[in-house]
Design an enzyme around this catalytic site. Structure first.
Site, short mmCIF file in Angstrom:
data_model
loop_
_atom_site.label_atom_id
_atom_site.label_comp_id
_atom_site.label_asym_id
_atom_site.label_seq_id
_atom_site.Cartn_x
_atom_site.Cartn_y
_atom_site.Cartn_z
N LYS A 73 0.85 -1.19 0.00
CA LYS A 73 0.00 0.00 0.00
C LYS A 73 0.88 1.24 0.00
O LYS A 73 2.08 1.20 0.32
CB LYS A 73 -0.94 0.03 1.22
CG LYS A 73 -0.24 0.03 2.59
CD LYS A 73 0.27 1.36 3.08
CE LYS A 73 0.87 1.26 4.49
NZ LYS A 73 1.62 2.48 4.89
N ASP A 126 -2.54 -0.77 10.57
CA ASP A 126 -2.71 -0.87 9.12
C ASP A 126 -3.39 -2.17 8.68
O ASP A 126 -3.74 -2.31 7.51
CB ASP A 126 -1.35 -0.76 8.41
CG ASP A 126 -0.78 0.64 8.42
OD1 ASP A 126 -1.50 1.58 8.84
OD2 ASP A 126 0.38 0.81 8.01
#
Length: 288
Positions: free
Chosen positions: A17, A143
């Protein structure tokens, strides 16, 4: 559906990401920082290999670990957490084929853990819904929930309050300067801006320059990060991702990102990846 063969390995994506921006807008009563960011999921990342066991043991296979004890490895912790939560008698062997650089801010460890949670929930037929899996993921790291949910998103809180966000198609040139700084250490840095004015999704969509709160800190303390950002900035708008040393530049098409990669100084580790709206992991799962 036929029960999975306990002796067969299966391979699953664990995508990287980017944080397209990252602001700290205050602190919660428990001391955690309140963040705002946009998570862009990518079509590139690690591969998590899984094989079921009948004896209930969760084991790490292969040459992974990178200096982390098996019991402390996020993928092992994820499997054992799911096993306990769903009262599962089966076990698993887990191997991670690493491509995402460690400590670069590209989300590798969190994504690996999320893939374990999501896939073992399927293979073990544990039956947990996405909300429960995301809550388990949050116990492992801030996350992890975005990878569990599998959508690029606007995020607030500590990163777990997610609003799916349609992002324009883009290709990214990723650079790893080889700098890994512990996140907890960075959050304690005295010159970190912790009280930025809250932004809105409209601010982001309009193209406002929202920045990364950790970028000036890392530029000052790391010559390698400064050099990587300088090199990238000659090719396109450059930024830091997350709280690691990883950097990126955005391009409209993959061919443009590949051409920019060829102009980087020798010796910089670099990859090209495209942004995706839906995680490759979720595309790989069988329809429910």
């Amino acid at each position: 559906m036929t029960a999975p063969d306990p002796g067969a390995w299966s391979d699953w994506p664990a995508p990287a990401k980017l944080n397209l921006f990252l602001r700290i807008v205050g602190r919660r009563p428990d001391g955690y920082h309140r963040l705002q960011t946009v998570f862009q999921l990518l079509d590139w990342g690690d591969t998590v290999r899984l094989r079921l066991r009948d004896d209930g043991a969760v084991r790490r296979a292969g040459n992974g670990g990178y200096g982390v004890a098996e019991a402390d490895d996020l993928v092992v912790r994820a499997a054992r957490l799911l096993q306990k939560e769903a009262k599962i008698g089966q076990g698993a062997e887990i191997e991670v084929v690493k491509r995402i650089p460690l400590g670069g801010g590209f989300g590798g460890g969190s994504s690996d853990a999320a893939t374990v949670l999501v896939v073992l929930n399927h293979l073990w037929r544990a039956g947990l819904d996405e909300d429960r899996l995301a809550a388990l993921g949050l116990q492992l790291g801030a996350d992890v929930p975005v990878f569990v949910r599998g959508r690029s998103a606007w995020a607030e809180g500590v990163g777990e309050e997610l609003t799916p966000l349609a992002l324009p198609p883009a290709a990214y040139l990723l650079v790893d300067p080889g700098v890994s700084v512990p996140t907890a250490e960075l959050f304690q840095t005295p010159d970190l801006t912790r009280d930025a004015a809250p932004a809105t999704i409209a601010d982001f969509v309009s193209g406002s320059e929202l920045g990364n709160a950790f970028e000036p800190v890392l530029r000052r303390r790391s010559g390698a990060v400064e050099a990587a950002l300088q090199a990238l900035s000659q090719l396109g708008p450059a930024a830091l991702t997350g709280t690691g040393g990883g950097c990126f530049a955005r391009f409209g098409a993959r061919a443009d990102a590949e051409a920019a990669r060829s102009r980087l100084p020798p010796g910089l580790r670099a990859w090209v990846a495209e942004g995706v709206a839906v995680s490759p992991l979720h595309r790989a799962l069988p329809p429910r």
